[in-house]
Design a protein around this motif. Sequence first.
Motif, PDB file in Angstrom:
ATOM      1  N   PRO A  61      11.624   4.686   2.870  1.00 23.80           N
ATOM      2  CA  PRO A  61      11.944   4.654   4.406  1.00 23.80           C
ATOM      3  C   PRO A  61      11.543   3.288   5.072  1.00 23.80           C
ATOM      4  CG  PRO A  61       9.464   5.347   3.962  1.00 23.80           C
ATOM      5  CD  PRO A  61      10.024   4.854   2.439  1.00 23.80           C
ATOM      6  N   PRO A  62      12.171   3.221   6.170  1.00 24.73           N
ATOM      7  CA  PRO A  62      12.125   1.761   6.808  1.00 24.73           C
ATOM      8  C   PRO A  62      10.601   1.328   6.574  1.00 24.73           C
ATOM      9  CG  PRO A  62      13.303   3.219   8.143  1.00 24.73           C
ATOM     10  CD  PRO A  62      12.811   4.074   7.298  1.00 24.73           C
ATOM     11  N   LEU A  63      10.557   0.105   6.760  1.00 25.03           N
ATOM     12  CA  LEU A  63       9.304  -0.942   6.674  1.00 25.03           C
ATOM     13  C   LEU A  63       8.151  -0.184   7.656  1.00 25.03           C
ATOM     14  CD1 LEU A  63       7.664  -2.771   4.922  1.00 25.03           C
ATOM     15  CD2 LEU A  63       8.403  -4.590   6.501  1.00 25.03           C
ATOM     16  N   ILE A  64       8.711  -0.111   8.824  1.00 25.18           N
ATOM     17  CA  ILE A  64       7.729   0.421   9.949  1.00 25.18           C
ATOM     18  C   ILE A  64       7.146   1.630   9.787  1.00 25.18           C
ATOM     19  CG2 ILE A  64       9.398   1.169  11.627  1.00 25.18           C
ATOM     20  CD1 ILE A  64       8.043   0.130  14.020  1.00 25.18           C
ATOM     21  N   GLU A  65       7.958   2.627   9.121  1.00 30.10           N
ATOM     22  CA  GLU A  65       7.368   3.831   8.821  1.00 30.10           C
ATOM     23  C   GLU A  65       6.688   3.867   7.525  1.00 30.10           C
ATOM     24  OE1 GLU A  65       8.432   8.845   8.640  1.00 30.10           O
ATOM     25  OE2 GLU A  65      10.344   6.938   8.740  1.00 30.10           O
ATOM     26  N   GLN A  66       6.739   2.938   6.736  1.00 31.48           N
ATOM     27  CA  GLN A  66       5.748   2.813   5.424  1.00 31.48           C
ATOM     28  C   GLN A  66       4.373   2.591   6.196  1.00 31.48           C
ATOM     29  OE1 GLN A  66       7.330   0.075   2.579  1.00 31.48           O
ATOM     30  NE2 GLN A  66       9.344   0.348   3.023  1.00 31.48           N
ATOM     31  N   GLU A  67       4.565   1.657   7.184  1.00 28.09           N
ATOM     32  CA  GLU A  67       3.136   1.267   7.591  1.00 28.09           C
ATOM     33  C   GLU A  67       2.389   2.576   8.346  1.00 28.09           C
ATOM     34  OE1 GLU A  67       4.458  -2.100   9.904  1.00 28.09           O
ATOM     35  OE2 GLU A  67       4.665  -3.290   8.470  1.00 28.09           O
ATOM     36  N   ILE A  75       2.719   5.530   7.259  1.00 24.60           N
ATOM     37  CA  ILE A  75       2.606   6.496   6.588  1.00 24.60           C
ATOM     38  C   ILE A  75       1.165   5.954   5.714  1.00 24.60           C
ATOM     39  CG2 ILE A  75       3.121   7.365   4.024  1.00 24.60           C
ATOM     40  CD1 ILE A  75       6.069   7.547   5.219  1.00 24.60           C
ATOM     41  N   VAL A  76       1.110   4.840   5.603  1.00 29.17           N
ATOM     42  CA  VAL A  76       0.036   4.053   4.945  1.00 29.17           C
ATOM     43  C   VAL A  76      -1.060   4.202   5.557  1.00 29.17           C
ATOM     44  CG1 VAL A  76      -1.045   1.895   4.386  1.00 29.17           C
ATOM     45  CG2 VAL A  76       1.261   2.475   3.546  1.00 29.17           C
ATOM     46  N   SER A  77      -1.069   4.242   7.315  1.00 30.89           N
ATOM     47  CA  SER A  77      -1.909   4.399   8.074  1.00 30.89           C
ATOM     48  C   SER A  77      -2.862   5.980   7.822  1.00 30.89           C
ATOM     49  CB  SER A  77      -1.682   4.078   9.473  1.00 30.89           C
ATOM     50  OG  SER A  77      -2.601   4.609  10.384  1.00 30.89           O
ATOM     51  N   ILE A  78      -1.877   7.055   7.830  1.00 34.85           N
ATOM     52  CA  ILE A  78      -2.365   8.492   7.901  1.00 34.85           C
ATOM     53  C   ILE A  78      -2.964   8.619   6.595  1.00 34.85           C
ATOM     54  CG2 ILE A  78      -1.230  10.513   7.544  1.00 34.85           C
ATOM     55  CD1 ILE A  78       0.850   9.839   9.619  1.00 34.85           C
ATOM     56  N   LEU A  79      -2.407   8.180   5.460  1.00 36.63           N
ATOM     57  CA  LEU A  79      -3.147   8.276   4.056  1.00 36.63           C
ATOM     58  C   LEU A  79      -4.214   7.453   3.976  1.00 36.63           C
ATOM     59  CD1 LEU A  79      -0.042   8.585   1.666  1.00 36.63           C
ATOM     60  CD2 LEU A  79      -1.319  10.356   2.738  1.00 36.63           C
ATOM     61  N   SER A  80      -4.473   6.260   4.649  1.00 35.20           N
ATOM     62  CA  SER A  80      -5.641   5.510   4.557  1.00 35.20           C
ATOM     63  C   SER A  80      -6.746   6.300   5.186  1.00 35.20           C
ATOM     64  CB  SER A  80      -5.429   4.190   5.231  1.00 35.20           C
ATOM     65  OG  SER A  80      -4.415   3.437   4.526  1.00 35.20           O
ATOM     66  N   LYS A  81      -6.686   7.161   6.107  1.00 39.41           N
ATOM     67  CA  LYS A  81      -7.622   7.546   6.949  1.00 39.41           C
ATOM     68  C   LYS A  81      -8.193   8.868   5.952  1.00 39.41           C
ATOM     69  CE  LYS A  81      -6.039   6.697  11.388  1.00 39.41           C
ATOM     70  NZ  LYS A  81      -5.341   7.205  12.851  1.00 39.41           N
ATOM     71  N   VAL A  82      -7.167   9.472   5.229  1.00 35.55           N
ATOM     72  CA  VAL A  82      -7.708  10.612   4.211  1.00 35.55           C
ATOM     73  C   VAL A  82      -8.498  10.102   2.986  1.00 35.55           C
ATOM     74  CG1 VAL A  82      -6.942  12.547   2.812  1.00 35.55           C
ATOM     75  CG2 VAL A  82      -5.676  11.750   4.754  1.00 35.55           C
ATOM     76  N   ASP A  83      -7.945   8.662   2.621  1.00 35.55           N
ATOM     77  CA  ASP A  83      -8.722   8.152   1.700  1.00 35.55           C
ATOM     78  C   ASP A  83     -10.218   7.674   2.188  1.00 35.55           C
ATOM     79  OD1 ASP A  83      -7.361   7.966  -0.410  1.00 35.55           O
ATOM     80  OD2 ASP A  83      -6.213   6.165  -0.198  1.00 35.55           O
ATOM     81  N   ALA A  84     -10.360   7.405   3.608  1.00 39.77           N
ATOM     82  CA  ALA A  84     -11.721   7.006   3.966  1.00 39.77           C
ATOM     83  C   ALA A  84     -12.516   8.023   3.902  1.00 39.77           C
ATOM     84  CB  ALA A  84     -11.438   6.397   5.340  1.00 39.77           C
ATOM     85  N   GLN A  85     -12.042   9.369   4.238  1.00 38.46           N
ATOM     86  CA  GLN A  85     -12.971  10.502   4.437  1.00 38.46           C
ATOM     87  C   GLN A  85     -13.191  10.889   2.684  1.00 38.46           C
ATOM     88  OE1 GLN A  85     -14.056  12.796   7.091  1.00 38.46           O
ATOM     89  NE2 GLN A  85     -15.101  12.717   5.366  1.00 38.46           N
ATOM     90  N   ASN A  99       0.806  -1.134   0.078  1.00 43.86           N
ATOM     91  CA  ASN A  99      -0.077   0.020   0.057  1.00 43.86           C
ATOM     92  C   ASN A  99       0.712   1.237   0.041  1.00 43.86           C
ATOM     93  OD1 ASN A  99      -2.553  -1.078   0.036  1.00 43.86           O
ATOM     94  ND2 ASN A  99      -2.724  -1.652   1.921  1.00 43.86           N
ATOM     95  N   PHE A 100       1.953   1.143   0.564  1.00 48.84           N
ATOM     96  CA  PHE A 100       2.846   2.328   0.354  1.00 48.84           C
ATOM     97  C   PHE A 100       3.560   2.621  -0.812  1.00 48.84           C
ATOM     98  CE2 PHE A 100       7.182   3.992   0.161  1.00 48.84           C
ATOM     99  CZ  PHE A 100       7.338   5.143   0.910  1.00 48.84           C
ATOM    100  N   MET A 101       3.756   1.565  -1.514  1.00 48.92           N
ATOM    101  CA  MET A 101       4.135   1.593  -2.959  1.00 48.92           C
ATOM    102  C   MET A 101       3.012   2.351  -3.828  1.00 48.92           C
ATOM    103  SD  MET A 101       7.054   1.189  -2.931  1.00 48.92           S
ATOM    104  CE  MET A 101       7.528   1.701  -4.637  1.00 48.92           C
ATOM    105  N   LYS A 102       1.701   1.762  -3.548  1.00 47.14           N
ATOM    106  CA  LYS A 102       0.433   2.206  -3.989  1.00 47.14           C
ATOM    107  C   LYS A 102       0.412   3.806  -4.073  1.00 47.14           C
ATOM    108  CE  LYS A 102      -3.478   2.629  -2.325  1.00 47.14           C
ATOM    109  NZ  LYS A 102      -4.826   2.421  -1.713  1.00 47.14           N
ATOM    110  N   TYR A 103       0.854   4.316  -2.881  1.00 47.02           N
ATOM    111  CA  TYR A 103       0.610   5.700  -2.736  1.00 47.02           C
ATOM    112  C   TYR A 103       2.004   6.441  -3.198  1.00 47.02           C
ATOM    113  CZ  TYR A 103      -2.975   5.361   0.898  1.00 47.02           C
ATOM    114  OH  TYR A 103      -4.367   5.239   1.420  1.00 47.02           O
ATOM    115  N   TYR A 104       2.927   5.731  -3.220  1.00 41.28           N
ATOM    116  CA  TYR A 104       4.428   6.267  -4.010  1.00 41.28           C
ATOM    117  C   TYR A 104       3.911   6.679  -5.326  1.00 41.28           C
ATOM    118  CZ  TYR A 104       9.312   6.760  -4.862  1.00 41.28           C
ATOM    119  OH  TYR A 104      10.586   7.498  -5.220  1.00 41.28           O
ATOM    120  N   PHE A 105       3.429   5.629  -6.066  1.00 43.73           N
ATOM    121  CA  PHE A 105       3.216   5.560  -7.443  1.00 43.73           C
ATOM    122  C   PHE A 105       2.174   6.582  -7.879  1.00 43.73           C
ATOM    123  CE2 PHE A 105       5.483   1.182  -7.669  1.00 43.73           C
ATOM    124  CZ  PHE A 105       6.497   2.054  -8.336  1.00 43.73           C
ATOM    125  N   GLU A 106       1.055   6.795  -6.872  1.00 48.67           N
ATOM    126  CA  GLU A 106       0.065   7.972  -7.101  1.00 48.67           C
ATOM    127  C   GLU A 106       0.697   9.300  -6.872  1.00 48.67           C
ATOM    128  OE1 GLU A 106      -3.960   9.139  -4.652  1.00 48.67           O
ATOM    129  OE2 GLU A 106      -3.417   6.934  -4.472  1.00 48.67           O
TER     130      GLU A 106
END
Length: 395
Positions: A354-360, A362-372, A310-317
């Motif tokens: 970024p390190p894998l834990i930070e990727q996760e 970042i995904v959490s933050i952007l996923s909340k925006v997507d949900a809105q 999902n991080f890579m999805k946002y990266y390529f977005e």
Amino acid sequence: METEWVEVNLKDICVNKSNTCKDLESANIERYVGLEHLEPEDLRISSWGLVKDGTTFTKIFSSGQVLFGKRRSYQKKAAVADFSGVCSGDILVLEAKQDLIIPELLPYIVQNDNFFDYAVGTSSGSLSPRTSWKHLSSYKVRIPQDKSTQKEIVERLNKIEYAIIQKKNLEKATRIYKKKLMKEILSKGINYAEFKQTDFGEIPLTWKIQKLYEISSRVTRKNKEELTDNVLTISAQLGLVNQMEFFNKKVASKNLQGYYLLEKGDFAYNKSYSNGYPMGAIKPLERYDLGVVSSLYICFRMLSDFVNNNFMKYYFESDLWHSEVSKIAQEGARNHGLLNISVKDFFEINICLPPLIEQEKIVSILSKVDAQIKSYEQESLKMIAIKKSLQQRLL
């Protein structure tokens, strides 16, 4: 006394305007509208091109007229102009006959599922089916003769249209916020104080620059066993989507054995460039478990030990990868809308990771925006359904 309703042909209540102008500068015409500027099921025109940047369009339209996309009418593109300009020849310019109908009612007659279905049914052509005024002019609709009743209908529909616009504006504002947030968070991380200089600019000290081939593997498996007939195309807005859903027909060959077979989570790169996507589009398969794509696409699978899908999805977005691709896309070597990029060069592009834990995180933050964003979308769709129901009852 009850209002009398009459059945009329479209040509009885509106005129198809086909006036042209070749000297746009002398006529002080500044804006042009193509099909790409009309949004499906949106009566507003919220984007346009500037004549000074160049256009071949000559068909004139004026404020208050209805613009209807006659090509691929299943895309449901019809809008009311609130400025004057020129438009594509694939757009019909309709003007109400005010002796029979108030101008404000015409948009709701044209942007109507019954009318769109009629337009699709009268279209011809394979890849780009078109309808025509000759066919559309015979479309039948019932309208009240009394203009005060027409006005009441418009007022009821305008109220819900206004509510739809408000929700869409909230959705649009959230998308703009998301774009800014992605640019910041995908390059600067979360609360970092120490940075290092790279080709991507300053990035957090603990982040790495890795080649795409180091964190992914190419997908080249063909659909030889015919495991699926789900033919996909890449839409910049919708991602990997079934061709029937997108084009309303299959444009692939009957034999799908030479197509690449994708599994859920796999990525595909479409080298076709378009407005807003100068380097093409990279999208993951999210809607289906399996699908096949043309061998013109470059397909790959992320290695889970290094990256969050999902991080890579946002990266390529985002547009972070654009500068890398532009380095390998030979200048002037664009062929039929495709960037000239080899598979080898594509997998050599650098990725800011970024390190894998930070990727996760970042995904959490952007996923909340997507949900809105999705919440606003769903609310808009509910209101659109109510508007359609009203249109069915009132027109």
